[in-house]
Design a protein around this motif. Structure first.
Motif, mmCIF file in Angstrom:
data_model
loop_
_atom_site.group_PDB
_atom_site.id
_atom_site.type_symbol
_atom_site.label_atom_id
_atom_site.label_comp_id
_atom_site.label_asym_id
_atom_site.label_seq_id
_atom_site.Cartn_x
_atom_site.Cartn_y
_atom_site.Cartn_z
ATOM 1 N N PHE A 30 63.418 8.933 -46.876
ATOM 2 C CA PHE A 30 63.818 8.500 -48.221
ATOM 3 C C PHE A 30 64.809 9.541 -48.727
ATOM 4 N N GLN A 31 66.077 9.218 -48.584
ATOM 5 C CA GLN A 31 67.141 10.180 -48.820
ATOM 6 C C GLN A 31 67.624 10.180 -50.274
ATOM 7 N N PRO A 32 67.870 11.351 -50.848
ATOM 8 C CA PRO A 32 68.388 11.378 -52.221
ATOM 9 C C PRO A 32 69.915 11.197 -52.259
ATOM 10 N N SER A 33 70.448 11.048 -53.455
ATOM 11 C CA SER A 33 71.892 11.181 -53.751
ATOM 12 C C SER A 33 72.831 10.460 -52.788
ATOM 13 N N GLU A 34 72.534 9.203 -52.476
ATOM 14 C CA GLU A 34 73.480 8.463 -51.623
ATOM 15 C C GLU A 34 74.728 8.116 -52.404
ATOM 16 N N GLU A 35 74.576 7.756 -53.670
ATOM 17 C CA GLU A 35 75.720 7.248 -54.435
ATOM 18 C C GLU A 35 76.831 8.281 -54.624
ATOM 19 N N THR A 36 76.488 9.562 -54.544
ATOM 20 C CA THR A 36 77.524 10.586 -54.686
ATOM 21 C C THR A 36 77.982 11.096 -53.323
ATOM 22 N N GLY A 37 77.411 10.555 -52.268
ATOM 23 C CA GLY A 37 77.847 10.931 -50.919
ATOM 24 C C GLY A 37 77.337 12.291 -50.480
ATOM 25 N N SER A 38 76.423 12.884 -51.230
ATOM 26 C CA SER A 38 76.006 14.248 -50.888
ATOM 27 C C SER A 38 74.618 14.314 -50.239
ATOM 28 N N GLY A 39 73.818 13.242 -50.378
ATOM 29 C CA GLY A 39 72.413 13.306 -49.972
ATOM 30 C C GLY A 39 72.173 13.425 -48.485
ATOM 31 N N ALA A 40 72.812 12.590 -47.679
ATOM 32 C CA ALA A 40 72.563 12.621 -46.233
ATOM 33 C C ALA A 40 72.949 13.985 -45.669
ATOM 34 N N LYS A 41 74.062 14.517 -46.135
ATOM 35 C CA LYS A 41 74.544 15.822 -45.670
ATOM 36 C C LYS A 41 73.523 16.906 -46.048
ATOM 37 N N ALA A 42 73.033 16.834 -47.288
ATOM 38 C CA ALA A 42 72.057 17.834 -47.743
ATOM 39 C C ALA A 42 70.775 17.756 -46.913
ATOM 40 N N VAL A 43 70.368 16.541 -46.549
ATOM 41 C CA VAL A 43 69.160 16.367 -45.724
ATOM 42 C C VAL A 43 69.356 17.010 -44.351
ATOM 43 N N ILE A 44 70.487 16.676 -43.718
ATOM 44 C CA ILE A 44 70.767 17.191 -42.367
ATOM 45 C C ILE A 44 70.888 18.717 -42.374
ATOM 46 N N GLU A 45 71.462 19.251 -43.454
ATOM 47 C CA GLU A 45 71.680 20.706 -43.504
ATOM 48 C C GLU A 45 70.447 21.474 -43.976
#
Ligand SMILES: [Zn+2]
Ligand SMILES: [Zn+2]
Length: 411
Positions: free
Chosen positions: A156-171
């Motif tokens: 359940f990933q945060p912040s998809e609408e700003t394009g930052s969530g998936a990157k923050a999860v992976i990092e």
């Protein structure tokens, strides 16, 4: 269901057998009670939308629901308010991640429904409430009938609408214990026939980024504008020059868009000649490198024109979305799963110009995004009258479940 369909009726020779078979069948699919509860859950999420980066209550709701299905582990606060549930078979095998998004949008809902958003100016106008529910439905099926090898991650990933969530999860260092081999996501898609899944190998969502250009001069009395440095003429020249960078609006190899989404000059007053201006631009193309190239062109133009008018210029990047590329193998697995359960699929309306940060998962896992049709006349995403259709919950979760079974089996 599957067992009964493939078994000859004469082999069902005792009540006990029938009971066992039905029990086995029921554990692989959603029951009426599931559907009622999941629909209520979705509508509850819909009532309480939270914006990107603020998904505190949504995460809490998800965690409570996950605890009821007892995954092996629940990881919280991953990449912000993200939540990941791990179902571990404890037998070596691949890790499959299924992704949903937590965030809603700053859009006032205009639907007259019982589960209308209770938060002024915010709504689940991208249907992420539905995507979260599909994931929870999958969790229920996996909890009842565990996988025989590998691991399943409900992300359940945060912040998809700003394009930052998936990157923050992976990092996030917490992702080290996830390290998915495969990743799948479903996004509901208005404009496609109901229940039809659009997907394709290769590019499925374009890359995009937001660029803010800030121009600074000097304010003056409106009676003596010559005493100041106004950005008005510079912006009047820069705006059409930026939009002229757009080439084909069709999605072919020349496709590139530079769309001005916001301009502001000075403040709303009559006494002051403006001393600053700001332009918001969304740049969009099929490839990540192409987006960076266009961004370079915008910067060059802005620097040139700012210099001509004696203005200082500053740039801020925002909302960076990598292109989403479907891996050939992941695509094929999804197609096989859909064909096996009779879900119509094809590449209607693809690839999409819109962006989606799921592409980030595709950089370290074999990933595929599936676009699940809501109906041709359904309100568009991000419209104030968009509301996810609960009838997609059993379809979406059945697709995910079949993918999981095909890759990880059933214990
Ligand atoms: Zn959206
Ligand atoms: Zn969305």
């Amino acid at each position: 269901m599957f067992i009964i369909e493939t078994m000859k009726l004469d082999t069902l020779n005792s009540t006990a057998n029938i009971f066992l078979i039905l029990k086995g069948a029921a554990s692989e699919m959603l029951t009426n009670t599931d559907l009622i509860e999941l629909t209520e859950f979705r509508q509850q999420l819909h009532r309480h939308p939270e914006l990107s980066g603020e998904e505190v209550e949504t995460a809490r709701t998800i965690i409570s629901a996950l605890k009821l299905i007892s995954p092996t582990e629940i990881i919280t606060k991953i990449g912000g308010h993200g939540v990941a549930a791990i179902f571990d078979s404890r037998v070596s095998g691949p890790t499959i991640l299924f992704r949903a998004e937590l965030d809603a949008l700053p859009i006032e809902e205009c639907n007259d429904i019982d589960w209308r958003s209770l938060i002024a100016g915010k709504s689940h106008a991208c249907g992420h409430d539905g995507h979260m529910t599909i994931l929870l439905a999958l969790g229920r099926m996996i909890a009842r009938n565990p996988i025989s090898k590998g691991r399943i991650i409900l992300m359940f990933q945060p912040s998809e609408e700003t394009g930052s969530g998936a990157k923050a999860v992976i990092e996030d260092p917490k992702y080290n214990q996830i390290q998915a081999d495969w990743a799948f996501a479903i996004h509901a898609k208005p404009g496609s026939p109901f229940g039809y899944v659009a997907t394709c190998p290769g590019l499925i969502n374009c890359a995009s980024l937001g660029l803010i250009v800030k121009l600074t001069g000097k304010t003056a009395h409106a009676a003596n504008p010559e005493d100041g440095i106004s950005p008005t003429q510079a912006i009047a020249k820069l705006a059409p020059a930026i939009e002229a960078l757009s080439q084909s609006r069709e999605l072919n190899e020349n496709f590139q868009l530079a769309t001005i989404t916001h301009i502001q000059i000075g403040d709303p007053s009559f006494g002051i000649a403006p001393g600053d201006g700001i332009i918001y631009i969304t740049i969009r193309a099929a490839r990540d490198e192409q987006v960076i190239m266009i961004e370079g062109s915008v910067r060059k133009l802005a620097l040139l024109i700012a210099k001509e008018y004696g203005l200082d210029v500053e740039f801020v990047l925002s909302d960076i979305f990598a292109a989403s590329i479907n891996d050939q193998d992941a695509y094929q697995i999804a197609v096989n799963a859909m064909n096996a359960i009779g879900v119509l699929n094809g590449n209607l309306g693809l690839p999409m110009k819109a962006s989606e940060d799921f592409g980030v998962f595709g950089k370290s896992a074999k990933a595929a995004m599936l676009c699940l049709g809501l109906g041709e006349k359904y309100p568009a995403l991000h419209n104030p009258n968009y509301d996810f259709l609960d009838d997609l919950i059993p379809i979406g979760s059945a697709i995910f479940e079949r993918i999981a079974r095909d890759l990880l089996g059933t214990k």
